[in-house]
Design a protein around this motif. Sequence first.
Motif, mmCIF file in Angstrom:
data_model
loop_
_atom_site.group_PDB
_atom_site.id
_atom_site.type_symbol
_atom_site.label_atom_id
_atom_site.label_comp_id
_atom_site.label_asym_id
_atom_site.label_seq_id
_atom_site.Cartn_x
_atom_site.Cartn_y
_atom_site.Cartn_z
ATOM 1 N N ALA A 1 1.246 -1.904 -2.172
ATOM 2 C CA ALA A 1 0.087 -1.359 -2.881
ATOM 3 C C ALA A 1 0.275 -1.468 -4.394
ATOM 4 C CB ALA A 1 -0.134 0.093 -2.469
ATOM 5 N N ARG A 2 1.445 -1.091 -4.868
ATOM 6 C CA ARG A 2 1.725 -1.159 -6.310
ATOM 7 C C ARG A 2 1.658 -2.601 -6.802
ATOM 8 N NH1 ARG A 2 0.402 0.479 -10.499
ATOM 9 N NH2 ARG A 2 0.729 2.589 -9.785
ATOM 10 N N ARG A 3 2.183 -3.521 -6.007
ATOM 11 C CA ARG A 3 2.140 -4.936 -6.397
ATOM 12 C C ARG A 3 0.706 -5.400 -6.602
ATOM 13 N NH1 ARG A 3 3.337 -10.042 -2.311
ATOM 14 N NH2 ARG A 3 2.344 -11.612 -3.645
ATOM 15 N N TRP A 4 -0.184 -5.074 -5.652
ATOM 16 C CA TRP A 4 -1.562 -5.548 -5.757
ATOM 17 C C TRP A 4 -2.289 -4.902 -6.925
ATOM 18 C CZ3 TRP A 4 -0.930 -9.739 -3.698
ATOM 19 C CH2 TRP A 4 -0.416 -9.935 -2.413
ATOM 20 N N ILE A 5 -2.017 -3.635 -7.196
ATOM 21 C CA ILE A 5 -2.631 -2.974 -8.356
ATOM 22 C C ILE A 5 -2.157 -3.646 -9.641
ATOM 23 C CG2 ILE A 5 -2.819 -0.827 -9.665
ATOM 24 C CD1 ILE A 5 -4.323 -0.816 -6.991
ATOM 25 N N ASP A 6 -0.849 -3.925 -9.707
ATOM 26 C CA ASP A 6 -0.298 -4.577 -10.899
ATOM 27 C C ASP A 6 -0.894 -5.967 -11.104
ATOM 28 O OD1 ASP A 6 1.227 -2.352 -11.371
ATOM 29 O OD2 ASP A 6 3.105 -3.218 -10.618
ATOM 30 N N GLU A 7 -1.303 -6.604 -10.006
ATOM 31 C CA GLU A 7 -1.896 -7.947 -10.103
ATOM 32 C C GLU A 7 -3.406 -7.907 -10.335
ATOM 33 O OE1 GLU A 7 -0.676 -10.809 -7.173
ATOM 34 O OE2 GLU A 7 1.425 -10.190 -7.289
ATOM 35 N N GLY A 8 -3.962 -6.692 -10.433
ATOM 36 C CA GLY A 8 -5.359 -6.585 -10.838
ATOM 37 C C GLY A 8 -6.336 -6.056 -9.804
ATOM 38 N N ALA A 9 -5.866 -5.648 -8.622
ATOM 39 C CA ALA A 9 -6.785 -5.125 -7.602
ATOM 40 C C ALA A 9 -7.444 -3.828 -8.078
ATOM 41 C CB ALA A 9 -6.039 -4.872 -6.303
ATOM 42 N N ARG A 10 -8.746 -3.715 -7.838
ATOM 43 C CA ARG A 10 -9.467 -2.482 -8.171
ATOM 44 C C ARG A 10 -9.664 -1.599 -6.939
ATOM 45 N NH1 ARG A 10 -12.644 -6.329 -10.704
ATOM 46 N NH2 ARG A 10 -14.509 -5.879 -9.482
ATOM 47 N N THR A 11 -9.540 -2.212 -5.757
ATOM 48 C CA THR A 11 -9.676 -1.493 -4.489
ATOM 49 C C THR A 11 -8.569 -1.970 -3.559
ATOM 50 O OG1 THR A 11 -12.089 -1.399 -4.736
ATOM 51 C CG2 THR A 11 -11.217 -1.028 -2.530
ATOM 52 N N LEU A 12 -8.058 -1.057 -2.738
ATOM 53 C CA LEU A 12 -7.090 -1.414 -1.696
ATOM 54 C C LEU A 12 -7.673 -1.070 -0.332
ATOM 55 C CD1 LEU A 12 -3.689 -0.126 -3.137
ATOM 56 C CD2 LEU A 12 -4.475 -2.500 -3.031
ATOM 57 N N HIS A 13 -7.404 -1.925 0.635
ATOM 58 C CA HIS A 13 -7.901 -1.772 1.993
ATOM 59 C C HIS A 13 -6.716 -1.409 2.890
ATOM 60 C CE1 HIS A 13 -10.368 -2.781 5.537
ATOM 61 N NE2 HIS A 13 -9.313 -3.420 6.007
ATOM 62 N N LEU A 14 -6.640 -0.139 3.286
ATOM 63 C CA LEU A 14 -5.527 0.330 4.107
ATOM 64 C C LEU A 14 -5.976 0.466 5.557
ATOM 65 C CD1 LEU A 14 -4.133 3.279 1.911
ATOM 66 C CD2 LEU A 14 -3.858 0.813 1.573
ATOM 67 N N VAL A 15 -5.135 -0.018 6.471
ATOM 68 C CA VAL A 15 -5.437 0.132 7.897
ATOM 69 C C VAL A 15 -4.189 0.635 8.620
ATOM 70 C CG1 VAL A 15 -6.165 -0.994 10.034
ATOM 71 C CG2 VAL A 15 -7.149 -1.720 7.862
ATOM 72 N N ASP A 16 -4.362 1.739 9.338
ATOM 73 C CA ASP A 16 -3.307 2.255 10.219
ATOM 74 C C ASP A 16 -3.483 1.570 11.570
ATOM 75 O OD1 ASP A 16 -1.758 3.730 12.023
ATOM 76 O OD2 ASP A 16 -2.075 5.610 10.941
ATOM 77 N N LEU A 17 -2.731 0.493 11.801
ATOM 78 C CA LEU A 17 -2.911 -0.284 13.031
ATOM 79 C C LEU A 17 -2.517 0.509 14.268
ATOM 80 C CD1 LEU A 17 -1.600 -3.737 11.787
ATOM 81 C CD2 LEU A 17 -3.944 -3.211 12.456
ATOM 82 N N ASP A 18 -1.491 1.344 14.156
ATOM 83 C CA ASP A 18 -1.122 2.192 15.293
ATOM 84 C C ASP A 18 -2.291 3.119 15.644
ATOM 85 O OD1 ASP A 18 1.698 1.362 15.616
ATOM 86 O OD2 ASP A 18 1.929 2.224 13.629
ATOM 87 N N GLY A 19 -2.966 3.608 14.595
ATOM 88 C CA GLY A 19 -4.129 4.462 14.823
ATOM 89 C C GLY A 19 -5.268 3.706 15.479
ATOM 90 N N ALA A 20 -5.479 2.457 15.029
ATOM 91 C CA ALA A 20 -6.560 1.651 15.595
ATOM 92 C C ALA A 20 -6.331 1.385 17.075
ATOM 93 C CB ALA A 20 -6.675 0.332 14.835
#
Length: 244
Positions: A41-60
Motif C-alpha cells: 500500500a505504501r509503495r503504491w501511494i509513494d508512486e502516486g496512487a490516489r485510491t487503493l483497492h483492498l480485497v480480503d480474498l479469504d472473506g470473499a
Amino acid sequence: MAGFDAFEVIPAVDMQDGEVVQLVQGERGTGRRYGDPAEAARRWIDEGARTLHLVDLDGAFEGERRNAPAIEAILGTVGEDAEIQLGGGIRSAGDAIDLLERGVDRVILGTAAVEDPEIVGEISDEYERSVTVSLDAKDGEVVVSGWTEGTGLDPADAAERYEGLGAGAILFTNVDVEGRLEGVRTEPVRRIAEAVSIPVIASGGVASVEDVRALKEAGAAAVVVGTALYEGRFTLAEAAEAVR
C-alpha cells in the motif's frame, strides 16, 4: 465519496492469509504472492496512487473477514494519504458501517448486494454514496461467492438497478480475462457505463497501458490494476501518463 474528479488507475491490494496475492480468474491456488500488504500500500501511494483497492480474498471465499489485521495496518499506514475502497466478506450493513467508521472510504459489496439488494440503501442512508456494488461477470452473467455461483443477472441491468438503490459506483470485473494478462474486453464496460450515471470502475485483464486507455475510452471512470503492476508490465506513472 464515490466520484472521481479525473480518470484514476487504482492499484489492487488483494490479501490472502495476511499476504498480497494475485489470483488467475479467482481460482484458489493459482496466485503469486507479493509480500506485506501495508508495504505494498505504501509503495503504491509513494508512486502516486490516489485510491487503493483492498480485497480480503479469504472473506470473499468464506464470508469471514480474516485479513482484518492487515487492513488495520494499511489504514494506520496510509489511510490519511489515499481513498480506501475495501471488499471481501462484508455481509451485513453493520459490517459495512463499522468499516466506514474505522476510516474506509468506500465499501465494496458483491454477494451481499445480490442476496439482499436493500442493504445498499441501508448503508447509503448512513454514509451517502459510500457503497460500490461489485458486479463480477463470467460469460456475460453476474457471478457471486468468489465467482463460483451464477445469478442469471445481466451486468448492465443489475448496475441500473443498484444505482436506483443508492449505489455510489459500480465495480465491474470481467472474470473471463481476470489475472491472465491477455488484455481487456471493452464492450461490457461500455454497456454498463451507458446504463448508469454513477462511476464505473473497470477491472480484469489489464496487461498494458493501451488496455488502460481503452477502458477509459469505453467510459470507465477508473480502472483497478493488479498483476500487471506487480509483475512490472508498466508503472503507475506510465499508466497515468497514458490517460492524461
